[in-house]
Enzyme design. Structure first.
Site, PDB file in Angstrom:
ATOM      1  N   GLU B  52       0.356  -1.192   0.197  1.00 13.80           N
ATOM      2  CA  GLU B  52       0.116   0.149  -0.304  1.00 13.80           C
ATOM      3  C   GLU B  52       0.760   1.518  -0.190  1.00 13.80           C
ATOM      4  O   GLU B  52       0.058   2.354  -0.411  1.00 13.80           O
ATOM      5  CB  GLU B  52      -1.006  -0.203   1.117  1.00 13.80           C
ATOM      6  CG  GLU B  52      -1.755  -0.963   1.548  1.00 13.80           C
ATOM      7  CD  GLU B  52      -1.401  -2.332   1.380  1.00 13.80           C
ATOM      8  OE1 GLU B  52      -0.408  -2.417   1.885  1.00 13.80           O
ATOM      9  OE2 GLU B  52      -2.767  -2.974   1.960  1.00 13.80           O
ATOM     10  N   PHE B 114     -10.727  -6.982  14.512  1.00 13.36           N
ATOM     11  CA  PHE B 114      -9.720  -6.916  13.019  1.00 13.36           C
ATOM     12  C   PHE B 114      -9.408  -6.951  12.928  1.00 13.36           C
ATOM     13  O   PHE B 114      -9.768  -5.998  12.203  1.00 13.36           O
ATOM     14  CB  PHE B 114     -10.296  -9.334  12.584  1.00 13.36           C
ATOM     15  CG  PHE B 114      -8.949  -9.385  11.926  1.00 13.36           C
ATOM     16  CD1 PHE B 114      -8.294  -9.586  12.425  1.00 13.36           C
ATOM     17  CD2 PHE B 114      -9.329  -9.686  10.511  1.00 13.36           C
ATOM     18  CE1 PHE B 114      -6.846 -10.274  11.648  1.00 13.36           C
ATOM     19  CE2 PHE B 114      -8.688  -9.557   9.503  1.00 13.36           C
ATOM     20  CZ  PHE B 114      -7.632 -10.338  10.161  1.00 13.36           C
ATOM     21  N   GLN B 115      -8.093  -6.183  12.193  1.00  9.25           N
ATOM     22  CA  GLN B 115      -8.042  -5.314  11.665  1.00  9.25           C
ATOM     23  C   GLN B 115      -8.402  -3.746  11.591  1.00  9.25           C
ATOM     24  O   GLN B 115      -8.844  -3.163  10.985  1.00  9.25           O
ATOM     25  CB  GLN B 115      -7.700  -5.578  10.032  1.00  9.25           C
ATOM     26  CG  GLN B 115      -7.056  -6.927   9.971  1.00  9.25           C
ATOM     27  CD  GLN B 115      -6.457  -7.090   7.756  1.00  9.25           C
ATOM     28  OE1 GLN B 115      -7.883  -6.790   7.062  1.00  9.25           O
ATOM     29  NE2 GLN B 115      -5.909  -7.618   7.632  1.00  9.25           N
ATOM     30  N   LYS B 164     -16.948  -1.271   7.311  1.00  8.99           N
ATOM     31  CA  LYS B 164     -17.454  -2.159   6.027  1.00  8.99           C
ATOM     32  C   LYS B 164     -19.063  -1.978   5.865  1.00  8.99           C
ATOM     33  O   LYS B 164     -19.777  -1.999   4.431  1.00  8.99           O
ATOM     34  CB  LYS B 164     -17.261  -3.140   6.162  1.00  8.99           C
ATOM     35  CG  LYS B 164     -17.226  -4.583   4.895  1.00  8.99           C
ATOM     36  CD  LYS B 164     -16.451  -5.393   5.551  1.00  8.99           C
ATOM     37  CE  LYS B 164     -16.686  -6.402   4.446  1.00  8.99           C
ATOM     38  NZ  LYS B 164     -16.150  -8.035   4.544  1.00  8.99           N
ATOM     39  N   MET B 483      24.519   7.772   1.635  1.00  6.29           N
ATOM     40  CA  MET B 483      24.352   9.962   1.855  1.00  6.29           C
ATOM     41  C   MET B 483      24.781   9.120   3.419  1.00  6.29           C
ATOM     42  O   MET B 483      25.516   9.979   3.721  1.00  6.29           O
ATOM     43  CB  MET B 483      22.718   9.809   1.531  1.00  6.29           C
ATOM     44  CG  MET B 483      23.077  11.374   2.526  1.00  6.29           C
ATOM     45  SD  MET B 483      24.033  12.596   1.512  1.00  6.29           S
ATOM     46  CE  MET B 483      22.924  13.018   0.821  1.00  6.29           C
TER      47      MET B 483
END
Lengths: 97, 576
Positions: B52, B114-115, B164, B483
């Site tokens: 993502e 969940f999530q 949802k 760097m």
């Protein structure tokens, strides 16, 4: 760290913010203070008299430049209608849309 | 006529109505209703990324290249948190991105489902605005408002978190409200145009422009410093006219690169930490600096206490909160860079600055870096320029290669340099380049990375293949996080702690993704290999084995003064 010179004197600034009556907007406004770790004294949230708009009032202990920066950062937030800073010497500046 | 539509279908329609054509995303549990509705809206091309973070960077790249809103989609929980780096990058670099995240159903919110993550809370400080959609009837208006806020005024990211059950909820659909919540908002502060002078209340725009013109007229050593705001407002012609009418030399910040043509007699280059000596000395000697659409960040100014000590600064920016934030200004003008610059052009008298330009020319140092062999960054970048006939967009990652490109690539066309400047997010280049390609499908795009940054998001090669995105990838491989190693060399007693980095065989890796891969060891191979990669119809990867311990010179130590750069020592530079 930026160059260190004698810090300007801190003084009390009363900041009055008119903002959307939504917890997320309030949270975002507090985020401006939290991120800069600006000490505040006194904090009040009241209905503004206009539906959907709250008045957030707090006292900032900061030098005038910091107070102005905080006001400008609040002022550019989505959901903030106006910001007014009242210095302890009674002068006031208004950051308005 | 009305019909029953789900929140997910309304979301798709609202995106179509807002003119969205491409979305970058990754499905998951809480966003499944949206993905169920998506095939009914063929106008929305979905790019299936591999992480993502890449969706957010790609949306950012798309937005920067097109000037339109880039859209990314993720599920709740890890999908949403993976977007965070990309949103922070878009926020720091003022890029209009709208992120849509699935959220657990409303009854589950706050129960550690969940999530479930509080993505609205997590992204509060890195978005212009964000929403948790609590009522499906608000959804279409929220999408319209988010799309407007993202591009309005100073652009930035906006997040919409959609539970949802809101996606599944069906309502009678009568189309989006004509007005939309966005339209009743007052214009942003900057849109009105105001001038700010210290100790005074905002004056009129005209006063600010007149004061700026007076300062320019009286200046002996004036400079123009232009930043990303010039690109965002497409003020190229106005800035060029201002420079040519007044003869004032022009400095372009990292995000202002390509806003003014490289090679123009008045173009000086990039300032700051890795700016050329003559650019920084010009700043330190200037008596007036006109800054347009930049924020004087610490990589530009070094120690602000010693920045441009003789200069009176005119600062033009759309975001009023930027005026005076980092450096004190003599004149602050709040407004659109193009509009204000046009007014300034009208207000200034024609003049020349030949003695000053000559003076600056006296500051120019001959580059003393040397590289093992001849495969120098200059040679590599020249080969890309030649292979693409100077007509491509360069997307860079973060680190040494980013500075070499910024300093050495001869940009001629506006907005052809895209990089993660403010956040400095390694891993940006490859996914952002996918977004740039979708915004400019007819053009060539090169994603230039180091071996560190490339490995952060190299899984996106699969996205390129699956979605047909012909991004050309250049990997500057020096076997180090270069760097950081350079900082260790200068500031940490050469203790190269955890900076040597192993790489896979990039040619074989590319082959595993069915992408043509090349390795360049000698400069003599450059023209042929880079030319072939550039001509590939699909994606291609070229690895350049560069000098391991080459440094970016000069360098202002962090927090140091622009007057005191570390410069290359010819004997030490060739890898001691």
């Amino acid at each position: 760290m930026s160059g260190v010179s004698a810090p300007p004197p801190h003084s009390a600034h009363t900041v009055a913010v008119l903002l959307d009556d939504a917890l997320v907007t309030l949270n975002r406004a507090f985020g401006v203070l939290r991120r800069r770790n600006v000490p505040i004294e006194g904090l009040a949230l009241h209905p503004s008299g206009t539906a959907g708009v709250s008045r957030l009032t707090f006292v900032l202990k900061a030098d005038p430049l910091t107070a102005d920066r905080v006001a400008q950062q609040l002022h550019k937030m989505i959901g903030v209608r106006s910001v007014m800073v009242l210095a302890n010497d009674d002068s006031s500046t208004e950051a308005k849309r | 006529m009305s019909e029953m539509l789900s929140g997910a279908a309304i979301l798709c329609r609202a995106l179509v109505d807002a003119g969205v054509e491409v979305i970058f995303g990754y499905p998951g549990g809480a966003i499944m209703p949206f993905y169920h509705a998506l095939p009914d809206h063929p106008r929305l091309r979905h790019i299936l990324v591999r992480h993502e973070q890449a969706a957010a960077h790609a949306a950012d790249g798309y937005a920067r290249a097109s000037g339109r809103v880039g859209v990314c989609v993720a599920t709740s929980g890890p999908g949403a948190t993976n977007l965070v780096t990309g949103l922070a990058a878009a926020y720091m670099d003022s890029s209009p991105v709208v992120a849509i995240t699935g959220q657990v159903s409303r009854p589950m919110i706050g129960r550690d489902a969940f999530q479930e993550t509080d993505i609205v809370g997590i992204t509060l400080p890195i978005t212009k605005q964000n929403y948790l959609v609590e009522d499906v009837t608000d959804l279409a208006d929220i999408v319209a408002e988010a799309m407007a806020i993202a591009v309005d005024g100073r652009p930035g990211p906006v997040l919409i978190d959609v539970p949802k059950d809101v996606q599944n909820q069906k309502i009678e659909w009568r189309g989006a409200q004509a007005s939309g919540a966005a339209s009743h908002r007052d214009p942003r502060a900057g849109a009105r145009g105001q001038s700010l002078t210290p100790g005074a209340s905002p004056g009129s725009l005209e006063d600010g422009v007149r004061a700026a013109a007076r300062l320019i007229a009286g200046a002996e050593r004036p400079l123009l410093m232009v930043g990303h705001g010039v690109i965002l407002s497409e003020a190229y012609a106005e800035v060029r006219t201002l420079a040519e009418k007044t003869g004032i030399p022009v400095i372009t910040t990292l995000l202002g690169i390509s806003a003014f043509p490289d090679g123009h007699p008045l173009h000086l280059g990039m300032p700051g930490m890795h700016g050329e000596v003559h650019v920084n000395r010009a700043i330190q000697n200037a008596d007036v600096i006109v800054g347009i659409g930049l924020r004087f960040d610490d990589r530009v100014t070094g120690n602000t206490a010693s920045f441009a000590p003789q200069a009176r600064i005119v600062h033009i920016d759309l975001d009023r909160a930027e005026i005076g934030k980092n450096v004190p200004v003599a004149v602050g003008i709040v407004g659109d860079a193009r509009d204000i610059t046009r007014r300034l052009v009208a207000a200034v008298e024609p003049r020349r600055c030949e003695r000053w330009v000559e003076h600056i020319r006296g500051f120019v140092r001959t580059r003393t870096e040397s590289y093992r062999g001849d495969l120098s960054p200059e040679a590599i970048l020249a080969s890309i320029y030649e292979a693409s006939h100077g007509d491509c967009t360069i997307v860079t990652d973060v680190g040494q290669h980013q500075m070499w490109v910024a300093k050495l690539y001869p940009y001629q066309r506006p907005n052809t340099h895209i990089t993660s400047g403010g956040l400095g997010a390694m891993g940006f280049a490859v996914p952002a380049a996918m977004g740039v390609h979708l915004a400019r499908p007819a053009g060539t795009v090169w994603a230039i990375s180091g071996d560190g940054g490339f490995q952060m998001n190299m899984a996106e090669m699969a996205t390129m293949v699956q979605e047909g995105l012909p991004v050309k990838m250049a990997v500057f491989n020096n076997g180090y996080l270069g760097m950081v190693r350079q900082w260790q060399q200068f500031f940490h007693e050469k203790r190269y702690s955890c900076t040597p980095i192993w790489s896979p065989d990039y040619v074989k890796l590319a082959e595993a993704y069915s992408i043509p891969g090349y390795r360049v060891k000698e400069a003599s191979e450059l023209a042929d290999v880079v030319g072939r990669a550039n001509a590939e119809p699909g994606p291609a990867l070229v690895e350049f084995l560069i000098e391991q311990e080459a440094n970016v010179y000069p360098m202002i130590p962090p927090g140091g003064s622009l007057s005191e750069p570390i410069e290359a020592e010819p004997a030490a530079a060739a890898g001691d």
